[in-house]
Design a protein around this motif. Structure first.
Motif, PDB file in Angstrom:
ATOM      1  N   LEU A   1       7.327   2.913   0.996  1.00 14.74           N
ATOM      2  CA  LEU A   1       6.052   2.534   0.959  1.00 14.74           C
ATOM      3  C   LEU A   1       5.755   1.462  -0.085  1.00 14.74           C
TER       4      LEU A   1
ATOM      5  N   VAL B   1       1.469   5.159   8.547  1.00 15.81           N
ATOM      6  CA  VAL B   1       2.751   5.631   7.775  1.00 15.81           C
ATOM      7  C   VAL B   1       3.455   6.623   8.532  1.00 15.81           C
TER       8      VAL B   1
ATOM      9  N   GLU C   1      -3.738   1.654   6.543  1.00 16.68           N
ATOM     10  CA  GLU C   1      -2.425   1.333   6.809  1.00 16.68           C
ATOM     11  C   GLU C   1      -1.757   2.359   7.389  1.00 16.68           C
TER      12      GLU C   1
ATOM     13  N   ASP D   1       6.276   2.860   5.507  1.00 15.09           N
ATOM     14  CA  ASP D   1       5.361   2.223   6.106  1.00 15.09           C
ATOM     15  C   ASP D   1       5.684   2.136   7.799  1.00 15.09           C
TER      16      ASP D   1
ATOM     17  N   ARG E   1      -6.227  -4.017   8.116  1.00 15.22           N
ATOM     18  CA  ARG E   1      -6.676  -2.987   7.499  1.00 15.22           C
ATOM     19  C   ARG E   1      -7.914  -2.508   7.114  1.00 15.22           C
TER      20      ARG E   1
END
Length: 240
Positions: free
Chosen positions: A97, A107, A105, A125, A133
């Protein structure tokens, strides 16, 4: 004398033959151990792969985060809280990350799902289709309001006049009007709530300056319109 020499030579031959047999047996024992070692290594590798495959993956967008955990929006599960602090089942690997768990964001998580609880093992990520964002953070705040059935929190994210699609549809001129005329029960119906919370936020895209937040891109939905101040809630379509 000659017979003694013959007997000595015979005993020496027998002794040498015994030593030679012993060496061959040791080599054979060594060779037989080699396949066993290879087989053991293969088994361990296969076990490791099986353990990795047994883990669950979860993708989505981070909506908020703290030292102890974060809330993830996932299209299948809706809003999921994942522990990362002292109460977490294990210490997760967060080395992939770049910015930790940052609201807005995307993940990808690796771990184990147990009912509504996700035990995190590792995270990486994941790119979002929107790549904005701040916009995804704003949408995330609206999702919290829908989950909590909080009319005021949703009203504060809107621009006015706001379109409210309940049956024939109405234009709302202010936050006070929205809160005065409509109840949480009228707005946060089961169909509306499920459609909004189970949107594919990771793959949300802009269309004509708007973001349509719903499970399939249709109604019921929330619509956000791009303004000079960022994305603002412009429509709440409760009914189809």
């Amino acid at each position: 004398m000659r017979s003694k020499r013959i007997m000595a030579l015979a005993l020496l031959s027998i002794s040498l033959l015994s030593v030679g047999c012993g060496k061959k047996e040791s080599a054979g024992a060594k060779d037989s151990a080699t396949p066993s070692s290879v087989e053991s290594g293969t088994t361990l590798a296969e076990t490791s792969k099986e353990a990795e495959a047994a883990k669950d993956t979860l993708e989505g967008v981070v909506l908020d985060a703290s030292m102890n955990g974060f809330t993830l929006q996932n299209k299948d599960l809706g809003l999921v809280y994942v522990e990362t602090g002292e109460d977490a089942a294990e210490k997760p690997d967060l080395s992939k990350l770049a910015n930790g768990f940052t609201p807005g964001e995307g993940v990808k998580l690796l771990g184990k799902m147990d009912g509504q609880n996700f035990s995190l093992s590792a995270a990486a990520d994941q790119a979002t289709a929107l790549g904005d964002r701040d916009a995804l953070y704003t949408v995330g705040q609206a999702l919290f309001a829908v989950r909590d059935k909080n009319v005021q929190a949703l009203a504060e994210l809107a621009q006015y006049p706001l379109y409210l699609g309940i049956e024939s549809g109405n234009e709302i001129d202010s936050k006070d009007e929205l809160m005065r005329k409509y109840t949480a029960e009228q707005i946060f119906t089961e169909e509306f709530t499920n459609s909004v919370l189970h949107c594919d936020l990771l793959n949300l895209r802009e269309a004509g300056g708007n973001l349509v937040v719903s499970v399939d891109g249709g109604k019921p939905n929330l619509i956000f319109t791009k303004t000079d101040a960022g994305y603002r809630l412009s429509a709440i379509n409760v009914t189809k």
